[in-house]
Design a protein around this motif. Structure first.
Motif: not given
Ligand SMILES: CC(C)(COP(=O)(O)OP(=O)(O)OC[C@H]1O[C@@H](n2cnc3c(N)ncnc32)[C@H](O)[C@@H]1OP(=O)(O)O)[C@@H](O)C(=O)NCCC(=O)NCCS
Length: 177
Positions: A169, A172-175
């Motif tokens: 998993t 989430d680097w684009h939060d």
């Protein structure tokens, strides 16, 4: 090649001194003096509530060392060293797979295992990836080296649920906008 892991005991302190001082470990901070290693062993720092140390035996030879740390903190970390003569034959990856299974089995309450390495330690970063660990952090200029240079530090981790299911998993680097 036959690989096994054998728990360090204090009567093996001189072998530990030989292992740690017998060659250079450029991705570790500073040179460890024999006297400091002996003191740490006498103080129980290689095998106590917080840490456990294991030899990696390859065909019976002490080829590597695994030290598990922060065992009471909820998120253990580890140190891994494979002697130069044994590198590039899969031992580092075998060690991380083994210690991951060991930690998740021995400590049912832990959810994750972490490891840090210097940005330019490409072999260790490959080992993390080989073993299902995911890059979670990148700290710029956070790793001062003994020669005065400063390097970036990277952090990897594996989640118990990924280990159980064989998945990986990603964070989430684009939060953020
Ligand atoms: C990092 C270390 C544990 C790896 O052990 P190892 O037994 O050589 O590891 P493996 O053989 O399982 O795998 C090495 C991987 O690194 C890759 N690799 C090795 N040198 C590399 C380099 N210069 N650039 C890029 N990749 C490299 C190999 O291709 C291999 O990846 P692959 O399996 O995807 O092909 C070992 O080099 C070591 O002990 N180094 C000194 C101590 C250290 O840095 N410990 C880590 C502290 S966090």
């Amino acid at each position: 090649m036959h690989i096994e892991f054998s728990r360090f005991s204090p009567d093996q302190t001189e072998a530990l001194v030989d292992f740690l001082t017998g060659e250079e470990w450029p991705f570790h901070a500073g040179v460890q003096e024999a006297s400091a290693i002996r003191k740490r062993a006498a103080d129980g720092l290689y095998d106590d509530a917080e840490s456990r140390t294991f030899w990696l035996l390859a065909d019976g030879e002490r080829a590597g060392l695994v030290r598990l740390q922060d065992l009471e903190d909820g998120t253990p970390m580890f140190d891994l060293r494979i002697r130069q003569a044994w590198r590039g034959r899969g031992l580092g990856s075998a060690a991380v797979k083994w210690l991951t299974t060991y930690l998740f089995t021995e400590f049912p309450e832990i959810r994750r295992i972490e490891g840090n390495t210097r940005h330019d330690n490409l072999a260790m970063r490959a080992v993390f990836r080989n073993c299902g660990y995911v890059k979670e952090s990148h700290y710029r200029e956070a790793w001062p080296a003994p020669d005065g240079t400063v390097h970036d530090s990277t952090g990897y981790a594996i989640l118990r649920r990924d280990w159980e299911s064989g998945t990986v998993t990603l964070p989430d680097w684009h939060d953020e906008r």
